[in-house]
Design a protein around this motif. Structure first.
Motif, PDB file in Angstrom:
ATOM      1  N   GLY A  94       0.810  -1.216   0.000  1.00  0.00           N
ATOM      2  CA  GLY A  94       0.000   0.000   0.000  1.00  0.00           C
ATOM      3  C   GLY A  94       0.837   1.256   0.000  1.00  0.00           C
ATOM      4  O   GLY A  94       0.446   2.275  -0.586  1.00  0.00           O
ATOM      5  N   GLY A  95       1.996   1.198   0.657  1.00  0.00           N
ATOM      6  CA  GLY A  95       2.876   2.361   0.674  1.00  0.00           C
ATOM      7  C   GLY A  95       3.351   2.740  -0.713  1.00  0.00           C
ATOM      8  O   GLY A  95       3.368   3.922  -1.082  1.00  0.00           O
ATOM      9  N   VAL A 156      -8.728   0.226  -5.255  1.00  0.00           N
ATOM     10  CA  VAL A 156     -10.028  -0.191  -4.730  1.00  0.00           C
ATOM     11  C   VAL A 156     -10.079  -1.712  -4.577  1.00  0.00           C
ATOM     12  O   VAL A 156     -10.569  -2.237  -3.566  1.00  0.00           O
ATOM     13  N   LEU A 157      -9.559  -2.437  -5.566  1.00  0.00           N
ATOM     14  CA  LEU A 157      -9.552  -3.906  -5.486  1.00  0.00           C
ATOM     15  C   LEU A 157      -8.710  -4.376  -4.298  1.00  0.00           C
ATOM     16  O   LEU A 157      -9.092  -5.324  -3.600  1.00  0.00           O
ATOM     17  N   ALA A 158      -7.567  -3.720  -4.078  1.00  0.00           N
ATOM     18  CA  ALA A 158      -6.714  -4.094  -2.949  1.00  0.00           C
ATOM     19  C   ALA A 158      -7.431  -3.846  -1.625  1.00  0.00           C
ATOM     20  O   ALA A 158      -7.349  -4.669  -0.696  1.00  0.00           O
ATOM     21  N   VAL A 159      -8.146  -2.734  -1.530  1.00  0.00           N
ATOM     22  CA  VAL A 159      -8.905  -2.444  -0.311  1.00  0.00           C
ATOM     23  C   VAL A 159      -9.975  -3.505  -0.096  1.00  0.00           C
ATOM     24  O   VAL A 159     -10.198  -3.965   1.039  1.00  0.00           O
ATOM     25  N   MET A 160     -10.623  -3.950  -1.178  1.00  0.00           N
ATOM     26  CA  MET A 160     -11.647  -4.994  -1.070  1.00  0.00           C
ATOM     27  C   MET A 160     -11.042  -6.305  -0.569  1.00  0.00           C
ATOM     28  O   MET A 160     -11.667  -7.012   0.235  1.00  0.00           O
ATOM     29  N   HIS A 162      -8.396  -6.617   1.370  1.00  0.00           N
ATOM     30  CA  HIS A 162      -8.104  -6.474   2.796  1.00  0.00           C
ATOM     31  C   HIS A 162      -9.388  -6.463   3.626  1.00  0.00           C
ATOM     32  O   HIS A 162      -9.403  -6.996   4.744  1.00  0.00           O
ATOM     33  N   CYS A 163     -10.441  -5.881   3.089  1.00  0.00           N
ATOM     34  CA  CYS A 163     -11.719  -5.904   3.811  1.00  0.00           C
ATOM     35  C   CYS A 163     -12.233  -7.337   3.938  1.00  0.00           C
ATOM     36  O   CYS A 163     -12.805  -7.717   4.966  1.00  0.00           O
ATOM     37  N   ALA A 164     -12.022  -8.152   2.893  1.00  0.00           N
ATOM     38  CA  ALA A 164     -12.435  -9.557   2.938  1.00  0.00           C
ATOM     39  C   ALA A 164     -11.652 -10.326   3.995  1.00  0.00           C
ATOM     40  O   ALA A 164     -12.139 -11.337   4.522  1.00  0.00           O
ATOM     41  N   ARG A 165     -10.432  -9.834   4.302  1.00  0.00           N
ATOM     42  CA  ARG A 165      -9.609 -10.464   5.335  1.00  0.00           C
ATOM     43  C   ARG A 165      -9.940  -9.931   6.725  1.00  0.00           C
ATOM     44  O   ARG A 165      -9.313 -10.320   7.711  1.00  0.00           O
ATOM     45  N   GLY A 166     -10.921  -9.051   6.804  1.00  0.00           N
ATOM     46  CA  GLY A 166     -11.363  -8.553   8.099  1.00  0.00           C
ATOM     47  C   GLY A 166     -10.777  -7.225   8.519  1.00  0.00           C
ATOM     48  O   GLY A 166     -11.021  -6.770   9.647  1.00  0.00           O
ATOM     49  N   GLU A 167      -9.989  -6.579   7.626  1.00  0.00           N
ATOM     50  CA  GLU A 167      -9.416  -5.280   7.962  1.00  0.00           C
ATOM     51  C   GLU A 167     -10.376  -4.172   7.542  1.00  0.00           C
ATOM     52  O   GLU A 167     -10.727  -4.058   6.381  1.00  0.00           O
TER      53      GLU A 167
END
Length: 212
Positions: A94-95, A156-160, A162-167
């Motif tokens: 992400g950085g 956006v896909l990367a955020v999705m 990580h959200c699927a992993r519970g973040e």
């Protein structure tokens, strides 16, 4: 709950999104005066974010989230094995996405300063370069926006993922707080950044905006 993102970082994140959409809409429908006002505001945000990346809150600094290629590679392998540790701020991948987005947005803003359609629109620095150079930078200005869109989609896909992993990354970028991480607060007072933003915008207005 750990305080991770200061108010300026959060404000920059969401404002950049809205201002990029505004830049696209005003250019798409020919509102070029408004296009320059929106771009000028985005430029002020971008310049202050670069400065804040050196003197701002710990999590806002480039030294905090720009990791070596080896660290990015290790994190990517951990992510594929579902063993990636939670990060206080941006993770190593992400950085570098932050850096990539800032580079292409900076390129978009810089090329726009020299752009010209030779009829109705001329950037504030177009007269400083030759017609051929201005034409080339105008072409770059149009094509570079595609890279911004593609990087935005990847982001956006990367955020999705990580959200699927519970973040809960999206709520964290609103509240400034993250769950499931340990460590001291990564936030310091961000009023200097907001003050710099106002001063930067006023300086751009006197230099550029007053001619619109």
């Amino acid at each position: 709950m750990v305080r991770v993102w200061d108010s300026f970082v959060r404000g920059f994140h969401w404002s950049q999104l809205l201002l990029l959409v505004g830049c696209w809409w005003t250019a798409e429908y020919g509102h070029m005066v408004w296009h320059q006002w929106v771009a000028m505001t985005l430029l002020a945000f971008w310049l202050v974010r670069v400065i804040w990346g050196f003197v701002g809150s710990p999590s806002a600094r480039f030294s905090h989230f720009v990791k070596s290629p080896a660290a990015v590679w290790r994190y990517g392998q951990q992510l594929l094995r579902h063993q990636a540790p939670a990060q206080l701020g941006h993770n190593p991948l992400g950085g570098w996405m932050v850096v990539a987005l800032m580079v292409v947005v900076g390129l978009q803003l810089g090329s726009g300063l020299f752009a010209s359609d030779e009829i109705f629109f001329q950037g504030p620095l177009a007269a400083w370069v030759s017609a051929d150079t201005s034409s080339w930078l105008t072409l770059l200005h149009h094509r570079n926006f595609d890279y911004i869109v593609w990087l935005g989609i990847i982001h956006v896909l990367a955020v999705m993922v990580h959200c699927a992993r519970g973040e809960r990354l999206v709520p964290a970028m609103f509240s400034g707080r993250k769950r499931g991480v340990n460590g001291p607060s990564q936030v310091k007072a961000s009023w200097p950044a907001w003050l710099m933003l106002v001063l930067c915008w006023l300086a751009l207005w006197f230099w550029w905006g007053a001619t619109l």
